[in-house]
Design an enzyme around this catalytic site. Structure first.
Site, PDB file in Angstrom:
ATOM      1  N   ASN A   9       0.853  -1.182   0.000  1.00  0.00           N
ATOM      2  CA  ASN A   9       0.000   0.000   0.000  1.00  0.00           C
ATOM      3  C   ASN A   9       0.904   1.253   0.000  1.00  0.00           C
ATOM      4  O   ASN A   9       1.532   1.568   1.010  1.00  0.00           O
ATOM      5  CB  ASN A   9      -0.906  -0.042   1.236  1.00  0.00           C
ATOM      6  N   HIS A  11       0.215   4.343  -0.021  1.00  0.00           N
ATOM      7  CA  HIS A  11      -0.224   5.435   0.875  1.00  0.00           C
ATOM      8  C   HIS A  11       0.339   5.212   2.283  1.00  0.00           C
ATOM      9  O   HIS A  11       0.818   6.141   2.924  1.00  0.00           O
ATOM     10  CB  HIS A  11      -1.751   5.506   0.928  1.00  0.00           C
ATOM     11  N   ASP A  68      -1.523  -3.908  10.022  1.00  0.00           N
ATOM     12  CA  ASP A  68      -2.859  -4.287   9.578  1.00  0.00           C
ATOM     13  C   ASP A  68      -3.848  -3.353  10.266  1.00  0.00           C
ATOM     14  O   ASP A  68      -3.764  -3.118  11.472  1.00  0.00           O
ATOM     15  CB  ASP A  68      -3.187  -5.746   9.898  1.00  0.00           C
ATOM     16  N   THR A  69      -4.735  -2.795   9.462  1.00  0.00           N
ATOM     17  CA  THR A  69      -5.622  -1.745   9.950  1.00  0.00           C
ATOM     18  C   THR A  69      -7.070  -2.082   9.662  1.00  0.00           C
ATOM     19  O   THR A  69      -7.379  -2.639   8.607  1.00  0.00           O
ATOM     20  CB  THR A  69      -5.256  -0.405   9.262  1.00  0.00           C
ATOM     21  N   PHE A 148      -6.367   8.371   2.021  1.00  0.00           N
ATOM     22  CA  PHE A 148      -6.779   7.229   1.203  1.00  0.00           C
ATOM     23  C   PHE A 148      -7.849   6.451   1.962  1.00  0.00           C
ATOM     24  O   PHE A 148      -8.209   6.800   3.085  1.00  0.00           O
ATOM     25  CB  PHE A 148      -5.570   6.329   0.872  1.00  0.00           C
ATOM     26  N   LYS A 171      -2.860  14.494  10.133  1.00  0.00           N
ATOM     27  CA  LYS A 171      -3.386  13.117  10.240  1.00  0.00           C
ATOM     28  C   LYS A 171      -2.350  12.220  10.925  1.00  0.00           C
ATOM     29  O   LYS A 171      -2.678  11.494  11.869  1.00  0.00           O
ATOM     30  CB  LYS A 171      -3.736  12.556   8.845  1.00  0.00           C
ATOM     31  N   ARG A 177      -2.357   4.851  12.804  1.00  0.00           N
ATOM     32  CA  ARG A 177      -1.036   4.428  12.295  1.00  0.00           C
ATOM     33  C   ARG A 177       0.065   5.277  12.930  1.00  0.00           C
ATOM     34  O   ARG A 177       1.109   4.752  13.321  1.00  0.00           O
ATOM     35  CB  ARG A 177      -0.999   4.554  10.762  1.00  0.00           C
TER      36      ARG A 177
HETATM   37  P1  ITT Z   1      -1.017  -4.021   2.962  1.00  0.00           P
HETATM   38  O1  ITT Z   1      -1.679  -5.220   3.552  1.00  0.00           O
HETATM   39  O2  ITT Z   1      -0.205  -4.336   1.747  1.00  0.00           O
HETATM   40  O3  ITT Z   1      -0.250  -3.235   3.986  1.00  0.00           O
HETATM   41  P2  ITT Z   1      -3.749  -3.077   2.629  1.00  0.00           P
HETATM   42  O4  ITT Z   1      -4.344  -1.892   1.931  1.00  0.00           O
HETATM   43  O5  ITT Z   1      -4.276  -4.446   2.278  1.00  0.00           O
HETATM   44  O6  ITT Z   1      -2.161  -3.015   2.443  1.00  0.00           O
HETATM   45  P3  ITT Z   1      -4.824  -3.259   5.337  1.00  0.00           P
HETATM   46  O7  ITT Z   1      -5.359  -4.615   5.110  1.00  0.00           O
HETATM   47  O8  ITT Z   1      -4.127  -2.974   6.628  1.00  0.00           O
HETATM   48  O9  ITT Z   1      -3.818  -2.843   4.183  1.00  0.00           O
HETATM   49  O10 ITT Z   1      -5.904  -2.098   5.209  1.00  0.00           O
HETATM   50  C1  ITT Z   1      -7.218  -2.309   5.098  1.00  0.00           C
HETATM   51  C2  ITT Z   1      -7.923  -1.181   4.433  1.00  0.00           C
HETATM   52  O11 ITT Z   1      -8.286  -0.240   5.435  1.00  0.00           O
HETATM   53  C3  ITT Z   1      -7.150  -0.373   3.407  1.00  0.00           C
HETATM   54  O12 ITT Z   1      -7.161  -0.971   2.149  1.00  0.00           O
HETATM   55  C4  ITT Z   1      -7.922   0.936   3.433  1.00  0.00           C
HETATM   56  O13 ITT Z   1      -9.116   0.823   2.679  1.00  0.00           O
HETATM   57  C5  ITT Z   1      -8.295   1.037   4.899  1.00  0.00           C
HETATM   58  N1  ITT Z   1      -7.304   1.845   5.632  1.00  0.00           N
HETATM   59  C6  ITT Z   1      -6.156   1.436   6.208  1.00  0.00           C
HETATM   60  N2  ITT Z   1      -5.525   2.474   6.771  1.00  0.00           N
HETATM   61  C7  ITT Z   1      -6.288   3.568   6.535  1.00  0.00           C
HETATM   62  C8  ITT Z   1      -6.169   4.943   6.835  1.00  0.00           C
HETATM   63  O14 ITT Z   1      -5.117   5.429   7.486  1.00  0.00           O
HETATM   64  N3  ITT Z   1      -7.146   5.762   6.433  1.00  0.00           N
HETATM   65  C9  ITT Z   1      -8.218   5.302   5.768  1.00  0.00           C
HETATM   66  N4  ITT Z   1      -8.402   4.030   5.414  1.00  0.00           N
HETATM   67  C10 ITT Z   1      -7.441   3.160   5.802  1.00  0.00           C
END
Ligand code: ITT
Length: 195
Positions: A9, A11, A68-69, A148, A171, A177
């Site tokens: 990712n 972003h 992981d978020t 994003f 932010k 994060r």
């Molecule tokens: P990686 O696993 O490669 O790190 P990913 O996009 O799959 O990338 P996650 O599974 O952690 O990462 O993220 C889940 C989703 O949550 C991500 O695709 C975004 O849509 C959202 N997300 C994560 N962090 C965010 C943020 O800071 N602000 C807004 N949306 C976020």
């Protein structure tokens, strides 16, 4: 100190590099010539963060971390949570996901939500977890161009701008994060590695 960030990712990479400043050099998968999907098949943020970091550490042997978020929405019983990336289906866009939660929350008064980020660091084979959370609400419509994912509809408590409306440093200074990654860097700087 150099650390590899196990993410695809861009972003997240940009944000973490800003948070790191000059004290830590954050390498990307591209920097180590690794072009691969990273599996994330676990049922929890902790499990996925560890799975991603272990996968990349296993291939490269380089000290690394993964994030992981999830966005946990009260009225949706914590969804999308660990399924935040593909909430609107395989191959969906950020905007599809945003639309899905706006549709699901239509007419619902309780807009409370929380972003939760779990970071797993692997240093010389040992694993450490760090967590960051920020509470807020899901707005009725999108505002702002920055950030994003769900940023255009996430209004953190105590603020008047969505994450998308905020300049990046603002932010990063308050986000899930920002909190988790700063804990990691502080622990590394102080030599006191604990959650
Ligand atoms: P990686 O696993 O490669 O790190 P990913 O996009 O799959 O990338 P996650 O599974 O952690 O990462 O993220 C889940 C989703 O949550 C991500 O695709 C975004 O849509 C959202 N997300 C994560 N962090 C965010 C943020 O800071 N602000 C807004 N949306 C976020």
């Amino acid at each position: 100190m150099k650390l590899l960030f196990a993410t695809n990712n861009v972003h997240k990479l940009r944000e973490v590099r800003e948070i790191a400043g000059n004290d830590f050099q954050v390498l990307s998968l591209k920097d180590v010539n690794l072009d691969t999907e990273i599996p994330e098949t676990q049922a929890t943020l902790e499990g996925n963060a560890a799975q991603k970091a272990r996968f990349v550490y296993g291939i490269t042997g380089v000290d690394c971390f993964a994030d992981d978020t999830g966005l946990e929405i009260d009225a949706l019983d914590g969804r999308p949570g660990v399924y935040s990336a593909r909430y609107a289906g395989e191959g969906c866009s950020f905007d599809d996901n945003v639309q899905k939660i706006l549709d699901e929350l239509q007419g619902i008064e309780n807009r409370k939500a929380c972003f939760r980020c779990v970071v797993c660091l692997i240093l010389e084979g040992k694993e450490y977890l760090f967590e960051g959370r920020i509470p807020g609400i899901i707005t009725e419509e999108r505002s702002g161009e920055g950030g994003f994912g769900y940023d255009p509809v996430f209004l953190p408590d105590g603020h008047t701008m969505t994450f998308s409306e905020m300049p990046a440093h603002l932010k990063n200074g308050i986000s899930h994060r920002g909190i988790a990654i700063s804990k990691m860097f502080r622990s590394l700087s102080s030599g006191n590695l604990s959650r």
